[in-house]
Structures are given as C-alpha cells and as structure tokens.
Write a protein that holds these residues in place. Structure first.
Motif, short mmCIF file in Angstrom:
data_model
loop_
_atom_site.label_atom_id
_atom_site.label_comp_id
_atom_site.label_asym_id
_atom_site.label_seq_id
_atom_site.Cartn_x
_atom_site.Cartn_y
_atom_site.Cartn_z
N VAL A 6 40.09 41.14 45.24
CA VAL A 6 40.94 41.86 46.20
C VAL A 6 40.55 41.52 47.64
O VAL A 6 41.41 41.25 48.47
CB VAL A 6 40.87 43.39 45.95
CG1 VAL A 6 41.56 44.15 47.06
CG2 VAL A 6 41.49 43.72 44.61
N LEU A 7 39.26 41.52 47.93
CA LEU A 7 38.82 41.32 49.31
C LEU A 7 38.99 39.88 49.80
O LEU A 7 38.87 39.63 50.99
CB LEU A 7 37.37 41.76 49.48
CG LEU A 7 37.12 43.27 49.37
CD1 LEU A 7 35.66 43.58 49.62
CD2 LEU A 7 38.02 44.04 50.33
N GLN A 8 39.30 38.96 48.91
CA GLN A 8 39.55 37.59 49.36
C GLN A 8 40.81 37.53 50.23
O GLN A 8 41.00 36.59 50.99
CB GLN A 8 39.65 36.63 48.19
CG GLN A 8 40.89 36.78 47.34
CD GLN A 8 40.96 35.75 46.24
OE1 GLN A 8 40.45 34.65 46.38
NE2 GLN A 8 41.58 36.12 45.14
N MET A 9 41.66 38.56 50.15
CA MET A 9 42.84 38.61 51.01
C MET A 9 42.47 38.73 52.48
O MET A 9 43.26 38.41 53.36
CB MET A 9 43.76 39.77 50.61
CG MET A 9 44.46 39.57 49.29
SD MET A 9 45.81 40.72 49.00
CE MET A 9 44.95 42.21 48.58
N SER A 10 41.26 39.18 52.77
CA SER A 10 40.84 39.36 54.17
C SER A 10 40.41 38.05 54.82
O SER A 10 40.29 37.98 56.04
CB SER A 10 39.70 40.37 54.25
OG SER A 10 38.54 39.85 53.64
N LEU A 11 40.18 37.02 54.04
CA LEU A 11 39.75 35.74 54.60
C LEU A 11 40.91 35.04 55.30
O LEU A 11 42.04 35.04 54.82
CB LEU A 11 39.20 34.84 53.49
CG LEU A 11 37.93 35.34 52.80
CD1 LEU A 11 37.59 34.44 51.63
CD2 LEU A 11 36.78 35.42 53.78
N GLU A 12 40.59 34.44 56.43
CA GLU A 12 41.61 33.77 57.24
C GLU A 12 42.27 32.62 56.48
O GLU A 12 43.47 32.42 56.55
CB GLU A 12 40.97 33.24 58.53
CG GLU A 12 41.93 32.62 59.50
CD GLU A 12 42.81 33.64 60.18
OE1 GLU A 12 43.98 33.29 60.46
OE2 GLU A 12 42.36 34.76 60.45
N GLU A 13 41.49 31.87 55.73
CA GLU A 13 42.05 30.71 55.01
C GLU A 13 42.89 31.11 53.80
O GLU A 13 43.59 30.27 53.23
CB GLU A 13 40.94 29.73 54.59
CG GLU A 13 39.91 30.32 53.66
CD GLU A 13 38.68 30.89 54.36
OE1 GLU A 13 37.72 31.22 53.67
OE2 GLU A 13 38.70 31.02 55.61
N LYS A 14 42.86 32.35 53.39
CA LYS A 14 43.65 32.82 52.25
C LYS A 14 44.94 33.52 52.66
O LYS A 14 45.68 34.01 51.82
CB LYS A 14 42.81 33.79 51.40
CG LYS A 14 41.61 33.17 50.74
CD LYS A 14 42.05 32.29 49.61
CE LYS A 14 40.85 31.81 48.82
NZ LYS A 14 41.23 31.12 47.62
N ARG A 15 45.24 33.60 53.95
CA ARG A 15 46.41 34.35 54.43
C ARG A 15 47.73 33.79 53.91
O ARG A 15 48.68 34.51 53.71
CB ARG A 15 46.45 34.39 55.95
CG ARG A 15 45.25 35.08 56.57
CD ARG A 15 45.41 36.57 56.62
NE ARG A 15 44.17 37.25 56.87
CZ ARG A 15 43.64 37.44 58.07
NH1 ARG A 15 44.25 37.00 59.13
NH2 ARG A 15 42.50 38.06 58.18
N LYS A 16 47.80 32.49 53.69
CA LYS A 16 49.06 31.89 53.22
C LYS A 16 49.26 32.08 51.72
O LYS A 16 50.35 31.90 51.22
CB LYS A 16 49.11 30.41 53.56
CG LYS A 16 49.22 30.17 55.05
CD LYS A 16 49.40 28.72 55.38
CE LYS A 16 49.52 28.57 56.88
NZ LYS A 16 49.73 27.18 57.26
N SER A 17 48.22 32.46 51.01
CA SER A 17 48.34 32.62 49.56
C SER A 17 48.21 34.08 49.12
O SER A 17 47.82 34.35 47.99
CB SER A 17 47.28 31.76 48.86
OG SER A 17 45.98 32.16 49.24
N LEU A 18 48.56 35.01 49.99
CA LEU A 18 48.45 36.44 49.64
C LEU A 18 49.32 36.83 48.44
O LEU A 18 48.87 37.57 47.57
CB LEU A 18 48.78 37.30 50.87
CG LEU A 18 47.76 37.23 52.01
CD1 LEU A 18 48.26 38.01 53.21
CD2 LEU A 18 46.42 37.73 51.56
N PRO A 19 50.58 36.35 48.33
CA PRO A 19 51.37 36.70 47.14
C PRO A 19 50.75 36.15 45.85
O PRO A 19 50.81 36.80 44.80
CB PRO A 19 52.73 36.06 47.41
CG PRO A 19 52.81 35.94 48.88
CD PRO A 19 51.41 35.67 49.33
N ASP A 20 50.13 34.98 45.92
CA ASP A 20 49.48 34.41 44.74
C ASP A 20 48.27 35.24 44.33
O ASP A 20 48.01 35.43 43.14
CB ASP A 20 49.05 32.97 45.00
CG ASP A 20 50.24 32.05 45.25
OD1 ASP A 20 51.33 32.34 44.71
OD2 ASP A 20 50.08 31.07 46.00
N ILE A 21 47.55 35.75 45.29
CA ILE A 21 46.39 36.60 45.00
C ILE A 21 46.86 37.88 44.32
O ILE A 21 46.26 38.32 43.33
CB ILE A 21 45.59 36.90 46.28
CG1 ILE A 21 44.97 35.60 46.81
CG2 ILE A 21 44.52 37.95 46.02
CD1 ILE A 21 44.34 35.74 48.18
#
Length: 186
Positions: free
Chosen positions: A114-129
């Motif tokens: 869940v907290l990986q959504m807070s990383l800047e490099e993961k912002r484009k893959s939020l729906p995938d997370i």
C-alpha cells in the motif's frame, strides 16, 4: 465573474423597468415583484461572490499552499519485500489458523504494497497498484481477510497526507475493497 454578475443585474433591472429614476413600491405591480426578487437575489449573489473572491485572494496572499509531501513512509529498498516474501504471503493468506509469523508476513507485505503508492516513481502506476492489492483477496481465508483489510485501512490512513493523486487512490482502494456481492434474490 464580476462582468457576468453585472450583466445579469442589468438585465434584471431592464425587465423591471428601472432606469435612472426612482420607483416607489406602489408603482411596482404584482408582475414586477418577481423581477424585483430576481434583482435582489442577484445582488445578494454578487455580494457573496465578491466577499468569497476577496477572502480567497487575501488568504492565498497570506500563506501560499504547498503541495503536501509524504516522505519517510517507505524506502524504495523496501520494495524488495514484494518479491522476496510473495510466496510466504500467499501461503499465509490461504491458512485457516494464522500463526504470529503468518500475521507478521501479511502485515509487512500489506504495508509495503500500500505505501508504495507514496513513492514518486510509482505515481504513474497507482491504478496498477490498486489492482494488485485487490488481487490479494481472490482466495484468502476469513481470518486472513479480516487481518488484511484492517492493515490496508491502517496504511491508507498514512497516505492521506500525500499529494492529491495518492490520496484519491488510497480512498478508491478502500472503497473498492468495501464492495460486497449483490444478492440478486432480494
């Protein structure tokens, strides 16, 4: 916005028949009372709009809003847990009785996921997370489901201090996990 309000006020005053002269209440017939109400209403709206605009401009000048940050929630190095403990996590999710080791594996995996959504490099893959987190609920036991839901909710609360896309996806995740199967018989 003020030009729109001024034009609207002029149109209402023309409907009533106002010009540069003063009109007494006896000269206003019952047909014009509705138009007078319209004019009064538009004046009230104009006053409120000007107050709100003035207040928001002065507030914005006093203290500029900074984009919220969500640092120190997780390190990019913590993402290794998603690869190394995925098998342990799946086994723990399918167990009926959870040991303390299983509980720790589920909590840690859910925290990182869940907290990986807070990383800047993961912002484009939020729906995938979000989709990956929802896949954790395909065939889990009841005890694991309750533990996982509680942990995901706890971790999503930490994301509410993050920028808007992260906050929205955290709320969407909780909303999507709250869905139940519809009972078509009812």
């Amino acid at each position: 916005m003020s030009s729109i309000l001024c034009n609207s006020l002029r149109a209402c005053s023309r409907q009533i028949g106002f010009s540069q002269q003063t009109v007494s209440s006896q000269q206003i017939g019952s047909a014009h009372r509705g138009n007078l109400f319209c004019l009064s209403f538009h004046l009230l709206i104009a006053w409120v709009a000007l107050f709100v605009i003035d207040h928001s401009v002065s507030t914005a000048q006093d203290k500029p809003k900074a984009e919220p940050e969500c640092k120190d929630l997780i390190n990019p190095d913590d993402l290794i847990i998603l690869r190394t403990s995925a098998q342990k996590f799946r086994k723990a999710m399918n167990k009926g009785n959870l040991s303390q080791a299983d509980i720790n594996v589920i909590k840690e995996f859910a925290r990182v996921q869940v907290l990986q959504m807070s990383l800047e490099e993961k912002r484009k893959s939020l729906p995938d997370i979000r989709k990956t987190v929802k896949q954790n609920f395909l065939r889990p036991s009841q005890a694991a489901t309750e533990l996982l839901l509680a942990e995901i909710t706890k971790q999503c609360k930490k994301l509410l201090n993050c920028p808007l896309p992260v906050r929205l996806n955290a709320v969407l995740l909780i909303g999507e996990l709250n869905q139940t199967q519809a009972n078509l018989a009812k």
